[in-house]
Design a protein around this motif. Structure first.
Motif, PDB file in Angstrom:
ATOM      1  N   LYS A 104      79.395  24.863 -84.889  1.00  0.00           N
ATOM      2  CA  LYS A 104      80.576  25.440 -85.544  1.00  0.00           C
ATOM      3  C   LYS A 104      80.492  25.141 -87.044  1.00  0.00           C
ATOM      4  O   LYS A 104      80.075  24.049 -87.424  1.00  0.00           O
ATOM      5  N   ALA A 105      80.911  26.090 -87.869  1.00  0.00           N
ATOM      6  CA  ALA A 105      80.802  25.829 -89.313  1.00  0.00           C
ATOM      7  C   ALA A 105      82.009  26.385 -90.069  1.00  0.00           C
ATOM      8  O   ALA A 105      82.586  27.412 -89.691  1.00  0.00           O
ATOM      9  N   GLU A 137      74.717  32.529 -96.558  1.00  0.00           N
ATOM     10  CA  GLU A 137      75.024  31.226 -95.947  1.00  0.00           C
ATOM     11  C   GLU A 137      75.234  31.367 -94.439  1.00  0.00           C
ATOM     12  O   GLU A 137      74.685  30.594 -93.647  1.00  0.00           O
ATOM     13  N   ILE A 138      76.005  32.382 -94.032  1.00  0.00           N
ATOM     14  CA  ILE A 138      76.304  32.529 -92.597  1.00  0.00           C
ATOM     15  C   ILE A 138      75.051  32.922 -91.817  1.00  0.00           C
ATOM     16  O   ILE A 138      74.826  32.444 -90.705  1.00  0.00           O
ATOM     17  N   THR A 139      74.203  33.756 -92.408  1.00  0.00           N
ATOM     18  CA  THR A 139      72.951  34.122 -91.725  1.00  0.00           C
ATOM     19  C   THR A 139      72.117  32.861 -91.492  1.00  0.00           C
ATOM     20  O   THR A 139      71.575  32.647 -90.398  1.00  0.00           O
ATOM     21  N   GLY A 140      72.052  32.005 -92.506  1.00  0.00           N
ATOM     22  CA  GLY A 140      71.295  30.748 -92.378  1.00  0.00           C
ATOM     23  C   GLY A 140      71.910  29.856 -91.304  1.00  0.00           C
ATOM     24  O   GLY A 140      71.203  29.244 -90.489  1.00  0.00           O
ATOM     25  N   LEU A 141      73.245  29.816 -91.281  1.00  0.00           N
ATOM     26  CA  LEU A 141      73.927  28.988 -90.281  1.00  0.00           C
ATOM     27  C   LEU A 141      73.619  29.500 -88.872  1.00  0.00           C
ATOM     28  O   LEU A 141      73.344  28.717 -87.953  1.00  0.00           O
ATOM     29  N   ALA A 142      73.663  30.833 -88.717  1.00  0.00           N
ATOM     30  CA  ALA A 142      73.401  31.428 -87.392  1.00  0.00           C
ATOM     31  C   ALA A 142      71.977  31.096 -86.953  1.00  0.00           C
ATOM     32  O   ALA A 142      71.734  30.768 -85.785  1.00  0.00           O
ATOM     33  N   ASP A 178      70.463  28.552 -87.675  1.00  0.00           N
ATOM     34  CA  ASP A 178      70.456  27.117 -87.406  1.00  0.00           C
ATOM     35  C   ASP A 178      71.249  26.781 -86.130  1.00  0.00           C
ATOM     36  O   ASP A 178      71.513  25.625 -85.832  1.00  0.00           O
ATOM     37  N   GLY A 179      71.707  27.801 -85.402  1.00  0.00           N
ATOM     38  CA  GLY A 179      72.382  27.564 -84.124  1.00  0.00           C
ATOM     39  C   GLY A 179      73.898  27.616 -84.175  1.00  0.00           C
ATOM     40  O   GLY A 179      74.574  27.316 -83.181  1.00  0.00           O
ATOM     41  N   VAL A 180      74.463  27.997 -85.332  1.00  0.00           N
ATOM     42  CA  VAL A 180      75.928  28.085 -85.408  1.00  0.00           C
ATOM     43  C   VAL A 180      76.404  29.349 -84.695  1.00  0.00           C
ATOM     44  O   VAL A 180      75.887  30.436 -84.937  1.00  0.00           O
ATOM     45  N   MET A 181      77.390  29.177 -83.795  1.00  0.00           N
ATOM     46  CA  MET A 181      77.908  30.334 -83.059  1.00  0.00           C
ATOM     47  C   MET A 181      79.303  30.741 -83.547  1.00  0.00           C
ATOM     48  O   MET A 181      79.727  31.860 -83.350  1.00  0.00           O
ATOM     49  N   GLU A 182      80.022  29.762 -84.121  1.00  0.00           N
ATOM     50  CA  GLU A 182      81.393  30.066 -84.550  1.00  0.00           C
ATOM     51  C   GLU A 182      81.562  29.715 -86.018  1.00  0.00           C
ATOM     52  O   GLU A 182      81.280  28.585 -86.427  1.00  0.00           O
ATOM     53  N   VAL A 183      82.006  30.683 -86.821  1.00  0.00           N
ATOM     54  CA  VAL A 183      82.265  30.383 -88.235  1.00  0.00           C
ATOM     55  C   VAL A 183      83.757  30.554 -88.513  1.00  0.00           C
ATOM     56  O   VAL A 183      84.404  31.454 -87.969  1.00  0.00           O
ATOM     57  N   THR A 184      84.281  29.664 -89.352  1.00  0.00           N
ATOM     58  CA  THR A 184      85.667  29.810 -89.810  1.00  0.00           C
ATOM     59  C   THR A 184      85.630  30.065 -91.306  1.00  0.00           C
ATOM     60  O   THR A 184      85.128  29.235 -92.078  1.00  0.00           O
TER      61      THR A 184
END
Ligand code: SF4
Length: 437
Positions: free
Chosen positions: A147-148, A183-188, A190-196
């Motif tokens: 989550k990020a 940033e969100i593409t990089g997070l995804a 990296d395994g992030v499924m939920e962004v706020t």
């Protein structure tokens, strides 16, 4: 070297603490859960309520002895509290053992400030009145791997009369969408499924650009990012939540069906004196539209009781709004005057006992409504993103539904970070208890 960060206040501060932790990691600091063994203790503060400020002063006072025992210990204060007029000097006067003070607009300077303390052995105070630009690419240490939190705007232009945020966080500035999407593409990846997506008023995202951009367009782009499964956003201003945004959200399957719309009061007279920019009628209309377009969505709000001059009739209007709108949950606050805001100078400040009585009445009503709404979920199967083991029992897992309800159930901890189907067997006021299918 070890660090310990105390984070107060909202998710913008939580996100700043993640960036601070990222910078400290790059300086070879590691986190510790034991304040006594830390070489750097930082208070990332909030000034929205006086109580939080007093707490910070008292915690800093308690560290005096530790600083005498460990002279190399760096004690720092950052966040909204230090952005207030004359506050850095006040902190240094009340707590001379604090050696590091920096504001919300220059957290990127932290490594440099720490190096100065270590080399020059002198306290470092660096607070800027406004953000000069947006610094991109800072390292970050997320609390939960899947989550990020992602900033989309900084500051606020609204000047609600009770609120200190525009004075301490400055005018609203949006981040460029390319930076957010990168940033969100990089997070995804990296395994992030939920962004706020974070901002004081996310709905006004991009209004400061020429030509202006819209929050709906940004949501559309985030919705297209592979790997992202859920999108949340905080905070929405009801005035700026227009029909076009609502209609567009119906087409974004990853945007969670949870609408958090801080109403603050159910009385038109109070709303006007709070400078909220909408009426009770408008707000009710917005909630009706949401219910029509998203029947399964949850609706939550923030309410302040005891605003200066709030009469019994005004308060009854708020109770009445609660009964009619039937929020899934309301975060209720007692009005706390913040010096420098217009409301703190308004006549007819209410006594603590009146405010407390009203808060209790409000909470009792809301708890009843929350329980009734949750009871209607008895027997339903809900999809939850499992966040880990619950705080109260190591045999219980906790997760959240798309509508942001907390679900507790027994299951293997290996489910953490995965989606699970849970049948609700015991709905309660604050949580839904269930059985893993
Ligand atoms: S919208 Fe109002 S309450 Fe929210 S941060 Fe801005 S001024 Fe404060």
């Amino acid at each position: 070297m070890k660090y310990f960060i105390h984070t107060f206040g909202c998710q913008a501060n939580e996100r700043d603490s993640e960036l601070i932790a990222g910078m400290l990691k790059e300086m070879d600091y590691e986190a510790t859960r034991d304040e006594q063994e830390a070489d750097l203790i930082l208070f990332n503060t909030c000034c929205v309520r006086e109580k939080a400020e007093n707490k910070v002063f008292s915690r800093i006072g308690e560290l005096k002895e530790l600083k005498i025992k460990k002279p190399h210990l760096i004690i720092g204060v950052s966040g909204c509290m230090v952005q207030q007029d004359k506050m850095p000097a006040r902190i240094r006067r009340r707590a001379p053992h604090v050696d590091l003070i920096f504001g919300t607009h220059n957290i990127h300077e932290l490594p440099h400030l720490i190096q100065n303390i270590q080399l020059l052995h002198t306290p470092q105070v660096q607070v800027l009145p406004e953000r000069s630009g947006i610094i991109e690419g800072l390292p970050s240490q997320r609390q939960i791997p899947f989550k990020a939190l992602v900033n989309i705007t900084y500051g606020c232009n609204n000047f609600c009369t009770y609120c200190i945020v525009p004075y301490v966080r400055g005018r609203e500035k949006s981040r460029q969408s390319e930076d957010i999407l990168r940033e969100i593409t990089g997070l995804a990846q990296d395994g992030v499924m939920e962004v706020t997506l974070l901002g004081q008023n996310v709905n006004s995202y991009g209004k400061d650009f020429t030509p202006a951009a819209t929050f709906a367009d940004l949501l559309a782009e985030v919705n297209n990012i592979e790997g992202v499964r859920r999108i949340r956003y905080l905070t929405s201003h009801p005035r700026d939540f227009d029909d076009s945004l609502l209609r567009r959200i119906t087409g974004f399957e990853k945007v969670c069906r949870h609408f958090h719309l801080p109403v603050q009061s159910g009385s038109d007279r109070t709303l006007q004196r709070m400078n909220r920019g909408y009426t009770r009628e408008y707000y009710n209309g917005l909630c009706r539209k949401i219910r029509r377009l998203f029947p399964a969505a949850s609706l939550t709000t923030d309410i302040i009781v005891g605003f200066p001059g709030e009469t019994q009739e005004d308060f009854q209007d708020t109770l009445d709004l609660l009964k009619k709108t039937r929020f899934d949950m309301a975060f209720t606050f007692i009005y706390s005057p913040r010096s420098g805001t217009p409301a703190s100078k308004m006549p007819d400040q209410l006594s603590a006992s009146v405010k407390k009585t009203r808060l209790q009445q409000l909470m009792a009503l809301q708890n009843q409504i929350s329980l009734e709404i949750n009871q209607a979920l008895q027997g339903q199967v809900l999809t939850v993103l499992v966040e880990g083991v619950s705080k109260t029992s190591e045999h219980t897992l906790t997760g959240r539904t798309d509508s942001n309800k907390t679900v507790l159930f027994r299951g293997p901890r290996e489910l953490t970070g995965q989606f699970a189907e849970v049948k609700i067997t015991d709905p309660q006021t604050w949580v839904l208890k269930g059985k893993l299918l």
